[in-house]
Design a protein around this motif. Structure first.
Motif, PDB file in Angstrom:
ATOM      1  N   GLN A   1      80.545  52.979  80.744  1.00 40.41           N
ATOM      2  CA  GLN A   1      81.438  51.851  80.483  1.00 40.41           C
ATOM      3  C   GLN A   1      82.133  51.365  81.751  1.00 40.41           C
ATOM      4  O   GLN A   1      83.279  50.909  81.710  1.00 40.41           O
TER       5      GLN A   1
ATOM      6  N   GLU B   1      84.537  47.991  82.441  1.00 37.71           N
ATOM      7  CA  GLU B   1      85.226  47.547  81.239  1.00 37.71           C
ATOM      8  C   GLU B   1      86.719  47.852  81.342  1.00 37.71           C
ATOM      9  O   GLU B   1      87.135  48.872  81.892  1.00 37.71           O
TER      10      GLU B   1
ATOM     11  N   VAL C   1      90.119  48.761  79.382  1.00 30.34           N
ATOM     12  CA  VAL C   1      90.510  49.391  78.126  1.00 30.34           C
ATOM     13  C   VAL C   1      92.026  49.352  77.986  1.00 30.34           C
ATOM     14  O   VAL C   1      92.775  49.371  78.966  1.00 30.34           O
TER      15      VAL C   1
ATOM     16  N   THR D   1      95.500  50.914  77.302  1.00 27.68           N
ATOM     17  CA  THR D   1      96.092  52.243  77.461  1.00 27.68           C
ATOM     18  C   THR D   1      97.424  52.378  76.749  1.00 27.68           C
ATOM     19  O   THR D   1      98.066  53.409  76.843  1.00 27.68           O
TER      20      THR D   1
ATOM     21  N   SER E   1      96.869  48.064  80.349  1.00 27.73           N
ATOM     22  CA  SER E   1      95.420  48.225  80.338  1.00 27.73           C
ATOM     23  C   SER E   1      94.962  48.644  81.724  1.00 27.73           C
ATOM     24  O   SER E   1      95.684  48.487  82.717  1.00 27.73           O
TER      25      SER E   1
ATOM     26  N   GLU F   1      91.036  49.575  84.141  1.00 29.50           N
ATOM     27  CA  GLU F   1      89.591  49.697  84.175  1.00 29.50           C
ATOM     28  C   GLU F   1      89.188  51.146  83.914  1.00 29.50           C
ATOM     29  O   GLU F   1      89.901  52.081  84.282  1.00 29.50           O
ATOM     30  N   VAL F   2      88.020  51.311  83.301  1.00 30.32           N
ATOM     31  CA  VAL F   2      87.574  52.645  82.909  1.00 30.32           C
ATOM     32  C   VAL F   2      87.471  53.577  84.110  1.00 30.32           C
ATOM     33  O   VAL F   2      87.904  54.733  84.059  1.00 30.32           O
ATOM     34  N   GLU F   3      86.898  53.082  85.226  1.00 33.54           N
ATOM     35  CA  GLU F   3      86.690  53.955  86.375  1.00 33.54           C
ATOM     36  C   GLU F   3      87.992  54.384  87.052  1.00 33.54           C
ATOM     37  O   GLU F   3      88.005  55.320  87.841  1.00 33.54           O
TER      38      GLU F   3
ATOM     39  N   LEU G   1      90.666  55.443  85.326  1.00 30.90           N
ATOM     40  CA  LEU G   1      91.384  56.369  84.458  1.00 30.90           C
ATOM     41  C   LEU G   1      91.266  57.795  84.980  1.00 30.90           C
ATOM     42  O   LEU G   1      90.174  58.265  85.298  1.00 30.90           O
TER      43      LEU G   1
ATOM     44  N   ARG H   1      90.174  59.860  77.445  1.00 28.50           N
ATOM     45  CA  ARG H   1      90.172  58.919  76.342  1.00 28.50           C
ATOM     46  C   ARG H   1      88.756  58.798  75.825  1.00 28.50           C
ATOM     47  O   ARG H   1      87.782  59.099  76.512  1.00 28.50           O
TER      48      ARG H   1
ATOM     49  N   ASN I   1      86.227  56.139  73.390  1.00 33.08           N
ATOM     50  CA  ASN I   1      86.098  54.814  72.810  1.00 33.08           C
ATOM     51  C   ASN I   1      85.106  54.840  71.659  1.00 33.08           C
ATOM     52  O   ASN I   1      84.059  55.476  71.740  1.00 33.08           O
TER      53      ASN I   1
ATOM     54  N   GLU J   1      90.434  53.152  70.680  1.00 34.05           N
ATOM     55  CA  GLU J   1      90.654  54.046  71.807  1.00 34.05           C
ATOM     56  C   GLU J   1      91.444  55.251  71.317  1.00 34.05           C
ATOM     57  O   GLU J   1      92.499  55.103  70.692  1.00 34.05           O
TER      58      GLU J   1
END
Length: 737
Positions: free
Chosen positions: A112, A115, A117, A119, A124, A126-128, A130, A134, A136, A238
């Motif tokens: 992902q 993308e 997400v 929080t 919010s 970006e996925v990378e 985090l 979490r 999805n 999420e």
């Protein structure tokens, strides 16, 4: 002169008309979105972000994106395609009048990457970027589950998320635990948040109020309130499992957070969809019951056998089914299977969505009906739901929106579990030569295997175990719930680097409960019947304001700073009464009972005032740092400890951007670490909390109860007085690769 002037104007209009018509011709972009293997991809978003137009692919992967002629100026634009679970694709095109074709093939994106997400609390990431855990769950997985309860739809969708249904009958409540139980004084349920608004997912059991002191001796289904949501309206979920991710919600995130985002409209042609599902439920695992011996014990027949002897009227038999061996000509009955039938579930949802570059809308209507797999009319659940989600961009930097959902859930439930009126306890204990289907005598009196030959004079006598067909047809346990969940929101970006978001939401539900146990029932103090009437009203109001500033120190250094305020108030009011001894067989009303217990009038109120902040710092697009802090004050805390801090921090490093892909062996790699603290609120109006840590206690019914179950008092207890009550604090450090 005037005539000549008018003629000139008319001639000019005629000359300009064709040019105007041509200039206003729209641009139509069509095409198909597929996977790498050529299979069509439904539900993908095709959009031109720069002018705010978009569309969604149909079941065959095809789309039509229509741009009004006034917006077509031959300019260069970027056409983007996104789908959950796939890598996004873009293509630069020239926006010209007429029709053009653009096809896309999307590659899988299991990580992902790219993308954004949610929080929590308006934030919010970006996925990378985090650094915390979490999971999805997208709408495709939810729809494939074909579950009517959104909590059931999460089963087997995320690791360390345990979903347990209390029963298989329609409307049965489902419990969710994230990383197992980790509280002594709470329910263990995570916080549910729908479109930024916390909602109620409590389960209130009717029989808790029966006035007997037996607890839940009369076991009937009580739905968990998240079942009011229509799963077809869900866009994605999420699940925040770690303390670092959940700490932004403070004292309510001790058991994790489930963030639900509902579907919304997209710019472009108005689309219509109808999803219908019909399923059949069959029970295929049954206990092995003996069909060799009749009623009695130790090979000796019970004195009440045969049941047709007039001298044995109102004779109460033993509960054992180990009497004499039955002859080959004696008919026997399959008590393990006789209570089951084919269950039917119908689920239908009609949606209409679309909009323009400024106004978006999504409208849905759903109808769900479940007829359970137990025979009889007391085993069904019905839900009607409507949702309207809309937004309007007033100015380029200011958008307002609203989201409202109404549901009506109507359930008719059965007595179950280990109680004397339970449908399976009475069925599976019956002697194999007793026909349970004849649950009424010729006089219309409740007949069971322990009371095979009743008379009208026995209406005040317990049947020992209720006949399961009597339980499936006569007692009443209903719940009718109306619920409204809605919010209004505004998004304002006064500067390119500053954004404000405000959400005000409400969750209101009214639950009308009726439980009627008829005369001769075995599971109430007096076999002459009982009526329980309850009205349960839940109300929650939530205000959330956030401001986010984006900064850039250099080409390789930047981040965001978010500050926010959260105010929440919620209440529950339970009004009702319990009446004993029915004056007549029906109706099941309090006015038809001879005596009533004192009225039930319970009210709880909880208020929270929270302030939170969060800062991110990105280094060279490979090292991502985040720190957060929430300061909570709650009415359930004691006066000496009315506020608490909840810190969090995380770090994520994409080491493959610094060290390469290790010769093609690793295309993406990330190291992450996170720390956080969350809490679980004490129960309202709790003056002391006692936990029993050892020993056993023998109750008056001879049951061994371990002292750790609590509530019996005095054995090896550890008591926290009111002055020290504070949220249970969970500290957690996590790391991963």
């Amino acid at each position: 002169m005037t005539l000549s002037y008018r003629r000139i104007l008319s001639l000019a209009a005629l000359l300009l008309a064709p040019a105007t018509a041509i200039a206003q011709q729209p641009a139509a972009i069509t095409g198909q979105v597929t996977r790498e293997d050529g299979e069509p991809l439904a539900g993908a978003t095709v959009a031109i972000p720069s002018i705010g137009f978009g569309s969604t692919t149909r079941a065959d992967g095809r789309y039509v994106l229509t741009i009004p002629g006034a917006r077509v100026q031959g300019q260069q634009v970027t056409l983007s395609v996104r789908a959950i679970g796939y890598k996004p694709a873009t293509r630069d095109i020239t926006l010209a009048e007429g029709e053009s074709a653009q096809n896309f093939s999307l590659s899988p994106n299991p990580l992902q990457l790219g993308e954004v997400v949610v929080t929590g609390a308006g934030t919010s990431l970006e996925v990378e970027k985090l650094g915390s855990v979490r999971n999805n769950v997208d709408s495709a997985l939810i729809q494939k589950s074909n579950e009517t309860n959104i909590v059931n739809a999460l089963a087997a969708k995320a690791p360390n998320v345990e979903i347990v249904s209390t029963a298989g009958d329609p409307g049965a409540n489902t419990a969710i635990r994230i990383r197992g139980p980790n509280t002594l004084g709470g329910t263990g349920d995570p916080l549910f948040v729908v479109d930024g608004i916390p909602i109620d997912n409590s389960t209130v059991t009717t029989t808790t109020f029966d006035g007997t002191g037996f607890g839940n001796q009369q076991g009937t289904t009580s739905p968990n309130r998240a079942s009011d949501l229509n799963p077809a309206d869900i866009e994605s979920i999420e699940i925040l499992k770690g303390a670092a991710a959940g700490s932004i919600y403070g004292a309510r995130a001790g058991q994790g957070v489930v963030l639900i985002t509902t579907k919304r409209g997209r710019p472009g042609t108005t689309s219509y969809s109808l999803r219908s599902n019909l399923s059949f439920n069959e029970t295929f695992r049954f206990p092995e019951l003996q069909r060799r011996y009749g009623l009695g014990s130790g090979g000796i027949a019970d004195p009440c056998v045969p049941s047709t002897d007039p001298a044995l009227i109102d004779c109460e038999a033993t509960s054992d089914s180990w009497g004499p061996e039955l002859g080959p000509n004696v008919p026997t009955y399959d008590h393990a299977r006789e209570m089951f039938d084919t269950g039917i579930t119908t689920d239908n949802t009609l949606t209409i969505s679309g909009g323009t570059d400024r106004t978006l809308f999504y409208l849905s209507g759903g109808y769900t009906y479940q007829n359970g797999s137990i025979v009889g009319p007391r085993n069904n659940y019905e839900r009607i739901s409507v949702r309207l989600n809309g937004s309007h961009r007033v100015r380029d930097n200011f958008t307002i929106g609203g989201n409202v959902a109404y549901s009506n859930a109507d359930g008719d439930f059965l007595q179950k579990g280990s109680n004397f009126s339970g449908v399976f306890l009475g069925s599976w204990r019956s002697a194999p030569d007793f026909d349970n289907r004849q649950y009424l005598s010729e006089d219309g009196i409740h007949r069971s295997y322990r009371f095979p030959n009743p008379s009208p004079s026995s209406v005040n006598l317990s049947r020992g175990y209720d006949n399961p067909f009597f339980t499936a047809n006569v007692p009443v346990s209903t719940a009718i719930a109306d619920r409204v969940i809605g919010n209004v929101n505004a998004d304002w970006t006064p500067f390119t680097w500053l954004r404000f978001n405000y959400t005000l939401g409400v969750d209101y539900s009214g639950d009308d409960r009726l439980q009627g146990q008829p005369q001769t029932s075995s599971n109430i103090p007096n076999p002459l019947g009982q009526v329980i009437k309850l009205d349960i009203v839940n109300h929650q109001l939530d205000h959330n304001l956030t401001g986010t500033a984006t900064y850039r120190l250099s080409d390789k250094l930047g981040g965001t700073v978010t500050l926010g305020q959260n105010l929440n108030t919620r209440s529950q009011r339970i009004l009702g009464g319990v009446g004993n001894i029915l004056l007549s067989a029906e109706p099941f009303t309090l006015t038809n009972t001879a005596s009533q217990l004192p009225p039930i009038d319970q009210e709880t109120k909880v208020r929270i005032e929270g302030y939170f902040g969060q800062a991110t710092f990105d280094v060279a697009d490979q090292l991502f740092l985040k720190a957060g802090l929430r300061y909570d004050g709650a009415s359930t805390f004691s006066s000496e400890n009315q506020r608490a801090w909840y810190p969090s921090a995380s770090a994520a490093w994409q080491f493959t951007k610094a060290s390469g892909d290790f010769g093609g062996l690793l295309s993406y790699g990330k190291l992450r670490a996170a720390y956080g603290e969350v809490g679980t609120q004490p129960q309202p109006y709790l003056t002391a909390f006692t936990f029993l840590s050892g020993g056993t206690y023998i109750d008056e019914w001879g049951t061994n109860l371990t002292a750790t179950q609590g509530g019996f008092g005095g054995l090896y207890s550890d008591t926290t007085q009111a002055g020290n009550l504070r949220p249970e604090r969970t500290k957690e450090f996590e790391a991963g690769f």
